[in-house]
Enzyme design. Structure first.
Site: not given
Ligand code: NDP
Length: 275
Positions: A153, A104, A131, A156, A158, A17, A68, A129, A64
């Site tokens: 996403n 965020d 998530g 879909a 979600k 980090s 969360k 995305g 983190t």
């Molecule tokens: P989550 O695990 O909650 O969500 C992951 C998401 O990524 C889901 O929508 C998932 O889709 C999708 N996903 C993963 N792999 C693939 C792929 N190969 N192709 C398509 N979709 C994919 O993660 P977070 O939401 O917590 O984090 C997401 C990103 O944001 C990370 O890279 C994290 O590092 C970044 N981030 C950056 C921050 C910053 O300050 N810059 C702060 C917070 C996060 P599905 O639902 O279909 O599985």
């Protein structure tokens, strides 16, 4: 010697980090006296680690992955933006108890609008995305007044559920990646695909020379999504280092009542990352 106010990051893993460096730099730049450490808190241990931290006089936390939601459940009071995000990434110890915030989305908006100079009002935006990061970004993105915001996403359902949760906040809809047809003025990648050097399977017309492409992920050099977007002639690309710096600054401001200057810390962090 004066005892410094204590702050920490709880996450798992936290070894890489940049938050301890950032908050130490903010403290230098503002003249605030504080200490900040990253603590590796395994899944399931959040409540105990929080109790110990508070017992030791801790003043505030960043939270983190994967804590969360545990933080959301542990606080006494939530800011409106934390309630909308459904997750807490910042805790402040206040006289009234623990205040849970989520910085965020505000960090993303500050990076897009202030650092990158994008005017989101009236834009057609694609958010990829569904998530935690996408949920946190959605309220602030809709508050900026886009003409349309499509969430796409891999799963879909979600994306559709997330859009339904925010239906009252603006013109938002959700669907699968394959249905994300451009043109979009802005594409925000809120998936974790870049962390595995992968790119979401978007249609070719999702990005064109009028599209700015933002990846919340970051690393050393351009991410997989940024490289993919550049190959399609995107108007510009950026990674999430600016969001990281800006969300940290929002946390610092909540704790200390002073907003640190971010431009210098961001430039230094980019140099360290070799960007
Ligand atoms: P989550 O695990 O909650 O969500 C992951 C998401 O990524 C889901 O929508 C998932 O889709 C999708 N996903 C993963 N792999 C693939 C792929 N190969 N192709 C398509 N979709 C994919 O993660 P977070 O939401 O917590 O984090 C997401 C990103 O944001 C990370 O890279 C994290 O590092 C970044 N981030 C950056 C921050 C910053 O300050 N810059 C702060 C917070 C996060 P599905 O639902 O279909 O599985």
């Amino acid at each position: 010697m004066a005892i410094l106010d204590r702050y920490a990051l709880f996450g798992h893993p936290v070894a890489h980090s940049r938050s301890p460096w950032l908050h130490a730099r903010f403290a230098e730049l503002t003249g605030e006296g504080l200490s900040y450490e990253a603590r590796d808190v395994p899944p399931g241990d959040f409540d105990q680690a929080l109790a110990e931290f508070l017992h030791g006089g801790g003043k505030g936390l960043n939270i983190t992955v994967p804590h969360k939601l545990a933080a959301y459940a542990a606080v006494d009071e939530l800011t409106e933006r934390a309630r909308r995000a459904g997750a807490v990434n910042t805790i402040a110890v206040t006289p009234g108890g623990l205040l849970g915030d989520n910085t965020d989305g505000a960090g993303l908006l500050r990076d897009l609008e202030h650092n990158l100079g994008l005017a989101l009002h009236g834009m057609r935006i694609l958010l990829v995305g569904a998530g935690g990061a996408a949920r946190g970004a959605l309220g602030p993105l809709l508050d900026a007044g886009p003409a349309e915001l499509l969430i796409a996403n891999r799963h879909a359902d979600k994306a559709r559920a997330l859009a339904a949760d925010f239906a009252g906040a603006g013109p938002v809809s959700g669907g699968g990646l394959e249905a994300a047809h451009g043109p979009f003025a802005l594409v925000v990648n809120a998936t974790s695909a870049s962390l595995h050097d992968e790119v979401p399977a978007l249609p070719g017309d999702a990005v064109d020379p009028g599209t700015f492409c933002y990846d919340m992920a970051y690393g050393s050099g351009p991410t997989a999504f940024m490289r993919w977007a550049a190959d399609r002639g995107a108007a510009g690309t950026a990674d999430g280092i600016g969001m990281l710096v800006e969300q940290a600054a929002e946390s610092f401001a909540l704790w200390r009542g002073v907003r640190p200057p971010t431009a210098q810390a961001l430039a230094e962090l980019k140099r360290q990352a070799g960007a």
